[in-house]
Design a protein around this motif. Structure first.
Motif, PDB file in Angstrom:
ATOM      1  N   SER A  17     -75.913 -32.358  33.486  1.00  0.00           N
ATOM      2  CA  SER A  17     -76.042 -32.686  34.971  1.00  0.00           C
ATOM      3  C   SER A  17     -74.489 -32.891  35.447  1.00  0.00           C
ATOM      4  O   SER A  17     -74.468 -32.256  36.642  1.00  0.00           O
ATOM      5  CB  SER A  17     -76.794 -33.931  35.300  1.00  0.00           C
ATOM      6  N   ILE A  20     -73.209 -29.351  36.097  1.00  0.00           N
ATOM      7  CA  ILE A  20     -73.945 -28.435  37.226  1.00  0.00           C
ATOM      8  C   ILE A  20     -73.629 -29.028  38.774  1.00  0.00           C
ATOM      9  O   ILE A  20     -73.318 -28.175  39.479  1.00  0.00           O
ATOM     10  CB  ILE A  20     -75.535 -28.743  37.130  1.00  0.00           C
ATOM     11  N   HIS A  21     -73.770 -30.427  38.721  1.00  0.00           N
ATOM     12  CA  HIS A  21     -73.181 -30.970  40.074  1.00  0.00           C
ATOM     13  C   HIS A  21     -71.788 -30.946  40.280  1.00  0.00           C
ATOM     14  O   HIS A  21     -71.655 -30.562  41.723  1.00  0.00           O
ATOM     15  CB  HIS A  21     -73.610 -32.538  40.225  1.00  0.00           C
ATOM     16  N   TRP A  24     -71.131 -27.496  41.848  1.00  0.00           N
ATOM     17  CA  TRP A  24     -71.823 -27.269  43.361  1.00  0.00           C
ATOM     18  C   TRP A  24     -70.671 -28.033  44.190  1.00  0.00           C
ATOM     19  O   TRP A  24     -70.627 -27.655  45.257  1.00  0.00           O
ATOM     20  CB  TRP A  24     -73.178 -27.896  43.392  1.00  0.00           C
ATOM     21  N   LEU A 229     -83.902 -25.466  30.444  1.00  0.00           N
ATOM     22  CA  LEU A 229     -82.602 -25.461  31.346  1.00  0.00           C
ATOM     23  C   LEU A 229     -83.240 -25.194  32.673  1.00  0.00           C
ATOM     24  O   LEU A 229     -82.442 -25.494  33.715  1.00  0.00           O
ATOM     25  CB  LEU A 229     -81.609 -24.580  30.628  1.00  0.00           C
ATOM     26  N   ILE A 233     -82.128 -27.522  36.052  1.00  0.00           N
ATOM     27  CA  ILE A 233     -81.340 -26.950  37.242  1.00  0.00           C
ATOM     28  C   ILE A 233     -82.244 -26.977  38.500  1.00  0.00           C
ATOM     29  O   ILE A 233     -81.968 -27.487  39.633  1.00  0.00           O
ATOM     30  CB  ILE A 233     -80.895 -25.424  37.115  1.00  0.00           C
ATOM     31  N   ALA A 236     -82.234 -30.440  39.575  1.00  0.00           N
ATOM     32  CA  ALA A 236     -80.976 -30.963  40.127  1.00  0.00           C
ATOM     33  C   ALA A 236     -80.807 -30.559  41.659  1.00  0.00           C
ATOM     34  O   ALA A 236     -80.116 -31.079  42.478  1.00  0.00           O
ATOM     35  CB  ALA A 236     -79.989 -30.170  39.154  1.00  0.00           C
ATOM     36  N   ARG A 237     -81.425 -29.223  42.184  1.00  0.00           N
ATOM     37  CA  ARG A 237     -81.087 -28.835  43.568  1.00  0.00           C
ATOM     38  C   ARG A 237     -81.453 -29.978  44.387  1.00  0.00           C
ATOM     39  O   ARG A 237     -80.955 -30.117  45.475  1.00  0.00           O
ATOM     40  CB  ARG A 237     -81.685 -27.557  43.559  1.00  0.00           C
ATOM     41  N   ASP A 252     -73.797 -19.396  40.637  1.00  0.00           N
ATOM     42  CA  ASP A 252     -74.522 -19.480  39.274  1.00  0.00           C
ATOM     43  C   ASP A 252     -73.993 -20.670  38.427  1.00  0.00           C
ATOM     44  O   ASP A 252     -72.925 -20.558  38.015  1.00  0.00           O
ATOM     45  CB  ASP A 252     -74.022 -18.148  38.308  1.00  0.00           C
ATOM     46  N   VAL A 253     -75.004 -21.563  38.153  1.00  0.00           N
ATOM     47  CA  VAL A 253     -74.702 -22.541  37.357  1.00  0.00           C
ATOM     48  C   VAL A 253     -75.281 -22.642  35.809  1.00  0.00           C
ATOM     49  O   VAL A 253     -75.006 -23.296  34.803  1.00  0.00           O
ATOM     50  CB  VAL A 253     -75.251 -23.954  37.887  1.00  0.00           C
ATOM     51  N   ARG A 254     -76.282 -21.582  35.922  1.00  0.00           N
ATOM     52  CA  ARG A 254     -76.952 -21.375  34.355  1.00  0.00           C
ATOM     53  C   ARG A 254     -75.957 -20.934  33.571  1.00  0.00           C
ATOM     54  O   ARG A 254     -76.002 -21.324  32.252  1.00  0.00           O
ATOM     55  CB  ARG A 254     -78.115 -20.413  34.653  1.00  0.00           C
ATOM     56  N   ALA A 257     -73.710 -23.508  32.049  1.00  0.00           N
ATOM     57  CA  ALA A 257     -74.603 -24.205  31.414  1.00  0.00           C
ATOM     58  C   ALA A 257     -75.120 -23.845  29.997  1.00  0.00           C
ATOM     59  O   ALA A 257     -74.955 -24.497  29.050  1.00  0.00           O
ATOM     60  CB  ALA A 257     -75.853 -24.926  32.264  1.00  0.00           C
TER      61      ALA A 257
END
Length: 265
Positions: A17, A20-21, A24, A229, A233, A236-237, A252-254, A257
Motif C-alpha cells: 500500500s 501504491i499510494h 499516486w 494484486l 489496487i 486502494a483507488r 501504472d502502479v501495477r 508493485a
C-alpha cells in the motif's frame, strides 16, 4: 501542511500500500506522506486512531488484525462497512472517525479488469472461506445479483457468515455449476478443480505469491484467473480519493508493485 496517512496492520512490513499510494501522491504533486504503521496490539491501534482524532493523521487503511476494531472505534460507518462487520478505511475529520470498506469495490474492479467477459448476475458463484475476507467477497458479489454460495470446512462458521448477506451454505458439489470461485482463505484450498466448468473464473484474494497454487491449478486447466494484486489496487483507488480528496492519477502502479513482489509484468 503535509497530509499524513498510512496503512495499519500486523505484520505490515510487506504491505504494498505505501508503494501504491506514494506513487499516486508523487504523480499528483501532493504535499502528503503515506507510510506503514505496525501497532503491536489493539491498544497500539487505538492510539493511532486517537492520533487521527487529534488531527495528526488524515486517514488510515486498515488490514488484519485490526479491521473489526477499526469499525468499532468509528463514529459513523458506510453501509458496506456495516455489512462486512469491519472496515479497511478510516478517514479523520474534525475529531470524528468515518469508517468504510473498499474491499468489495476492489474485488469487483479486479474481476472487471482481468475477467471482463464474466457476468455473475443470476449465476452461481462460490466463495471459499468464512473469515473477514470471505465476508467482504460475499457482500460484494451478492450486491451484483449473483447466487452466492459459501463453502467452508466448518459449516457453522459458513452459516454465520451467510446470514443476512443473501448467501447460502453449499457443499463441494456446488463447484460444478459455478461461473466464479473466489478463494478467501489464507492457505491453498483443498478443493477438486477438475469438476469446474470450462468457462469458470478463479480468483484468489491473496497476492503473495501473485500466482498462488490455486491459480496455478486453474491455469493448468485453461481457466481465466484473477490475482489478488488487482484487488489490492482496486480497493486502494477509492481509499486514496477518500483520504486526499482527489482521484488517483492515471499512472501504472501495477508494474512497480509486481517488481516489489519479484514478478514480471
Amino acid at each position: 501542511m503535509t497530509l499524513r496517512a498510512g496503512v495499519a496492520g500486523q505484520p505490515i512490513v510487506h504491505s504494498l500500500s505505501p508503494l501504491i499510494h506514494t506513487a499516486w501522491i508523487a504523480a499528483a504533486g501532493l504535499d502528503a506522506d503515506y507510510c506503514a504503521f505496525g501497532p503491536a496490539d489493539a491498544a497500539g491501534f487505538a492510539e493511532l486512531v486517537a492520533d487521527g482524532r487529534a488531527g495528526r493523521l488524515r486517514g488510515l487503511n486498515v488490514t488484519a488484525p485490526f479491521k473489526e476494531q477499526a469499525l468499532a472505534l468509528a463514529d459513523e460507518a458506510s453501509a458496506a462497512a456495516r455489512t462486512c462487520g469491519s472496515a479497511n478505511l478510516l478517514v479523520f475529520e474534525n475529531g470524528r472517525v468515518r469508517a468504510d470498506s473498499t474491499d468489495g469495490v476492489g474485488l469487483m474492479a479486479a474481476l472487471t479488469e482481468q475477467a471482463p467477459q464474466l457476468d455473475v448476475r443470476g449465476r452461481t458463484v462460490v466463495v471459499l472461506g468464512a473469515g473477514g475476507a470471505a465476508r467482504a467477497a460475499v457482500a460484494a458479489l451478492s450486491g451484483t445479483g449473483a447466487a452466492v454460495g459459501v463453502l467452508n470446512r466448518t459449516r457453522a462458521r459458513a452459516e454465520l457468515l451467510a446470514q443476512g448477506l443473501g448467501a447460502t451454505v453449499v457443499e463441494a458439489e456446488a463447484l460444478a455449476g459455478a461461473v466464479l470461485v473466489v478463494n478467501a482463505l489464507s492457505v491453498p484450498p483443498e478443493v477438486d478443480l477438475s469438476c469446474l466448468r470450462d468457462d469458470a473464473v478463479l480468483m484468489d484474494m491473496t497476492y503473495r505469491p501473485l500466482v498462488t497454487p490455486f491459480l496455478t491449478q486453474g491455469r493448468a486447466r485453461g481457466l481465466t484467473t484473477v490475482d489478488g494484486l488487482g484487488m489490492l489496487i482496486g480497493q486502494a483507488r477509492p481509499s486514496f480519493h477518500a483520504i486526499f480528496g482527489i482521484e488517483p492519477p492515471p499512472i501504472d502502479v501495477r508494474t512497480p508493485a509486481l517488481a516489489a513482489l519479484g514478478e514480471t509484468p
